[in-house]
Scaffold this motif. Structure first.
Motif, PDB file in Angstrom:
ATOM      1  N   ARG A 200       0.824  -1.213   0.000  1.00 29.79           N
ATOM      2  CA  ARG A 200       0.000   0.000   0.000  1.00 29.79           C
ATOM      3  C   ARG A 200       0.857   1.261   0.000  1.00 29.79           C
ATOM      4  O   ARG A 200       0.538   2.241  -0.665  1.00 29.79           O
ATOM      5  CB  ARG A 200      -0.937   0.009   1.214  1.00 29.79           C
ATOM      6  N   ALA A 201       1.956   1.228   0.747  1.00 30.35           N
ATOM      7  CA  ALA A 201       2.788   2.424   0.872  1.00 30.35           C
ATOM      8  C   ALA A 201       3.814   2.568  -0.246  1.00 30.35           C
ATOM      9  O   ALA A 201       4.249   3.674  -0.555  1.00 30.35           O
ATOM     10  CB  ALA A 201       3.504   2.411   2.225  1.00 30.35           C
ATOM     11  N   ALA A 202       4.204   1.457  -0.867  1.00 25.34           N
ATOM     12  CA  ALA A 202       5.376   1.458  -1.752  1.00 25.34           C
ATOM     13  C   ALA A 202       5.248   2.388  -2.951  1.00 25.34           C
ATOM     14  O   ALA A 202       6.185   3.123  -3.276  1.00 25.34           O
ATOM     15  CB  ALA A 202       5.657   0.034  -2.229  1.00 25.34           C
ATOM     16  N   TRP A 203       4.109   2.349  -3.632  1.00 24.08           N
ATOM     17  CA  TRP A 203       3.986   3.116  -4.874  1.00 24.08           C
ATOM     18  C   TRP A 203       4.158   4.621  -4.634  1.00 24.08           C
ATOM     19  O   TRP A 203       5.010   5.251  -5.274  1.00 24.08           O
ATOM     20  CB  TRP A 203       2.663   2.798  -5.552  1.00 24.08           C
ATOM     21  N   PRO A 204       3.398   5.244  -3.710  1.00 23.44           N
ATOM     22  CA  PRO A 204       3.627   6.676  -3.479  1.00 23.44           C
ATOM     23  C   PRO A 204       4.945   6.968  -2.759  1.00 23.44           C
ATOM     24  O   PRO A 204       5.531   8.037  -2.937  1.00 23.44           O
ATOM     25  CB  PRO A 204       2.426   7.104  -2.631  1.00 23.44           C
ATOM     26  N   GLU A 205       5.404   6.017  -1.945  1.00 23.33           N
ATOM     27  CA  GLU A 205       6.609   6.277  -1.151  1.00 23.33           C
ATOM     28  C   GLU A 205       7.868   6.239  -2.003  1.00 23.33           C
ATOM     29  O   GLU A 205       8.747   7.076  -1.884  1.00 23.33           O
ATOM     30  CB  GLU A 205       6.710   5.259  -0.011  1.00 23.33           C
ATOM     31  N   TYR A 206       7.971   5.237  -2.895  1.00 17.04           N
ATOM     32  CA  TYR A 206       9.180   5.159  -3.727  1.00 17.04           C
ATOM     33  C   TYR A 206       8.942   4.627  -5.138  1.00 17.04           C
ATOM     34  O   TYR A 206       9.757   4.849  -6.025  1.00 17.04           O
ATOM     35  CB  TYR A 206      10.266   4.326  -3.047  1.00 17.04           C
ATOM     36  N   GLY A 207       7.826   3.933  -5.388  1.00 17.89           N
ATOM     37  CA  GLY A 207       7.609   3.331  -6.709  1.00 17.89           C
ATOM     38  C   GLY A 207       7.474   4.347  -7.836  1.00 17.89           C
ATOM     39  O   GLY A 207       8.027   4.168  -8.922  1.00 17.89           O
ATOM     40  N   MET A 208       6.729   5.424  -7.579  1.00 14.31           N
ATOM     41  CA  MET A 208       6.574   6.461  -8.599  1.00 14.31           C
ATOM     42  C   MET A 208       7.913   7.084  -8.982  1.00 14.31           C
ATOM     43  O   MET A 208       8.127   7.469 -10.131  1.00 14.31           O
ATOM     44  CB  MET A 208       5.651   7.570  -8.089  1.00 14.31           C
ATOM     45  N   ALA A 209       8.782   7.210  -7.997  1.00 12.48           N
ATOM     46  CA  ALA A 209      10.049   7.914  -8.201  1.00 12.48           C
ATOM     47  C   ALA A 209      11.117   7.054  -8.873  1.00 12.48           C
ATOM     48  O   ALA A 209      12.153   7.577  -9.292  1.00 12.48           O
ATOM     49  CB  ALA A 209      10.577   8.424  -6.855  1.00 12.48           C
ATOM     50  N   GLU A 210      10.876   5.760  -8.992  1.00 13.06           N
ATOM     51  CA  GLU A 210      11.856   4.896  -9.651  1.00 13.06           C
ATOM     52  C   GLU A 210      11.940   5.269 -11.129  1.00 13.06           C
ATOM     53  O   GLU A 210      10.924   5.406 -11.799  1.00 13.06           O
ATOM     54  CB  GLU A 210      11.457   3.432  -9.490  1.00 13.06           C
ATOM     55  N   ASP A 211      13.143   5.412 -11.625  1.00 12.33           N
ATOM     56  CA  ASP A 211      13.342   5.905 -12.983  1.00 12.33           C
ATOM     57  C   ASP A 211      13.918   4.815 -13.873  1.00 12.33           C
ATOM     58  O   ASP A 211      15.081   4.435 -13.760  1.00 12.33           O
ATOM     59  CB  ASP A 211      14.296   7.108 -12.956  1.00 12.33           C
ATOM     60  N   TYR A 212      13.069   4.322 -14.801  1.00 14.38           N
ATOM     61  CA  TYR A 212      13.484   3.284 -15.742  1.00 14.38           C
ATOM     62  C   TYR A 212      13.406   3.780 -17.182  1.00 14.38           C
ATOM     63  O   TYR A 212      13.432   2.979 -18.116  1.00 14.38           O
ATOM     64  CB  TYR A 212      12.601   2.045 -15.574  1.00 14.38           C
ATOM     65  N   GLU A 213      13.314   5.090 -17.359  1.00 15.08           N
ATOM     66  CA  GLU A 213      13.103   5.634 -18.701  1.00 15.08           C
ATOM     67  C   GLU A 213      14.216   5.227 -19.662  1.00 15.08           C
ATOM     68  O   GLU A 213      13.950   4.771 -20.784  1.00 15.08           O
ATOM     69  CB  GLU A 213      12.994   7.149 -18.635  1.00 15.08           C
ATOM     70  N   ARG A 214      15.476   5.372 -19.239  1.00 15.38           N
ATOM     71  CA  ARG A 214      16.591   5.024 -20.119  1.00 15.38           C
ATOM     72  C   ARG A 214      16.589   3.531 -20.432  1.00 15.38           C
ATOM     73  O   ARG A 214      16.816   3.120 -21.571  1.00 15.38           O
ATOM     74  CB  ARG A 214      17.907   5.413 -19.434  1.00 15.38           C
ATOM     75  N   ALA A 215      16.313   2.718 -19.415  1.00 20.36           N
ATOM     76  CA  ALA A 215      16.289   1.261 -19.619  1.00 20.36           C
ATOM     77  C   ALA A 215      15.204   0.870 -20.609  1.00 20.36           C
ATOM     78  O   ALA A 215      15.400  -0.022 -21.444  1.00 20.36           O
ATOM     79  CB  ALA A 215      16.077   0.547 -18.288  1.00 20.36           C
ATOM     80  N   VAL A 216      14.048   1.532 -20.538  1.00 15.04           N
ATOM     81  CA  VAL A 216      12.952   1.214 -21.458  1.00 15.04           C
ATOM     82  C   VAL A 216      13.317   1.634 -22.882  1.00 15.04           C
ATOM     83  O   VAL A 216      13.100   0.875 -23.836  1.00 15.04           O
ATOM     84  CB  VAL A 216      11.642   1.888 -20.997  1.00 15.04           C
TER      85      VAL A 216
END
Length: 294
Positions: A200-216
């Motif tokens: 429940r906490a992960a997405w707003p706490e850190y999931g949104m901020a994870e940056d995979y743009e270059r990898a994608v």
């Protein structure tokens, strides 16, 4: 043809409860791998599955911490890469135990957080050879997104109670509160609250901020060098307050087009963030048209 849920152990500590279905008659159509949003489970796809399962094999897991799947106690164990590792293990299991499901590859359909996960999965060598296309439904971008501190704190606690979850469903996620039944809204809120504290906490706490743009970007470019142009359908709700259509177009559709991917964007009138529940028939029709165009 009906779907059935199976508890599939994909590691010593993780079991993903997964809806599986296969058409009565064999065909060369790919399987649909359905990935749900933050706060949901595979249940959100049930209305669409009933419309799609006669034509396509279906694989619809509840991600770790959601539905009846395993929930690690470690609050940091809900990164996009943790979810991706689970899906890789699930696909490897299915290749061994249910090989006909994957015989014609997969189309990965991801909703919201599941849309970010769908994009990231293309960077896994076990997954990319299976992929025939992506369907991104009100998707979160692959790159970093940071909420203001006060909004972030509100989201961390959005699913703490039935009352708060019900408020989010009616006033944030749905385009129109009356677009789904009271029973469906109640089931959604109960599922949100039943999610593990870490999930429940992960997405707003850190999931949104994870940056995979270059990898994608790199994985799409690599895919296209070996497999040909990647086909992508992006579905957005006109009334979406979470992943607003303009942001989805600029941060997802345009970003993928810039890699050379063949991206089509479908805006659904009168629909909010919960596309699979608000417009299952329209969504199923759009997915069918997309897959049949291959």
């Amino acid at each position: 043809m009906s779907s059935e849920e199976f508890p599939i152990p994909i590691s010593p500590s993780i079991t993903l409860h997964t809806l599986l279905s296969a058409p009565s008659q064999s065909s060369d159509r790919p399987a649909l791998l359905l990935l749900h949003f933050w706060g949901g489970s595979n249940r959100i796809y049930q209305p669409s599955i009933s419309l799609l399962q006669a034509r396509y094999p279906i694989i619809a897991p509840s991600l770790r911490g959601w539905g009846t799947s395993s929930a690690p106690a470690d609050a940091t164990a809900y990164r996009i890469t943790d979810y991706a590792a689970d899906i890789v293990a699930l696909l490897l299991h299915l290749q061994m135990e249910h090989p006909t499901l994957l015989a014609n590859g997969i189309v990965i359909a991801g909703h919201s957080m599941g849309g970010k996960l769908a994009q990231v999965l293309l960077s896994y060598k076990e997954v990319a050879p299976l992929v025939r296309g992506l369907v991104l439904i009100a998707p979160a971008p692959a790159g970093r997104f940071a909420l203001p501190d006060d909004m972030r704190e509100q989201q961390i606690h959005a699913y703490d109670s039935i009352e708060s979850a019900s408020f989010v469903v009616e006033n944030v996620l749905l385009g129109k509160a009356e677009s789904v039944s009271k029973a469906a809204k109640k089931e959604l809120a109960e599922g949100m609250v039943a999610g593990s504290p870490g999930a429940r906490a992960a997405w707003p706490e850190y999931g949104m901020a994870e940056d995979y743009e270059r990898a994608v970007v790199e994985s799409v470019e690599q895919y296209q060098r070996g497999r040909g142009q990647l086909k992508v359908l992006v579905i957005v709700g006109e009334l979406d307050r979470v992943e607003e259509p303009g942001n989805v177009e600029s941060r997802v559709a345009v970003a993928l087009r810039n890699t050379g991917a063949d991206v089509k964007m479908d805006r659904m009138t009168g629909v909010g963030h919960l596309v699979p529940l608000e417009a299952p028939e329209t969504m199923a029709s759009a997915i069918t048209a997309f897959v049949e165009s291959f």
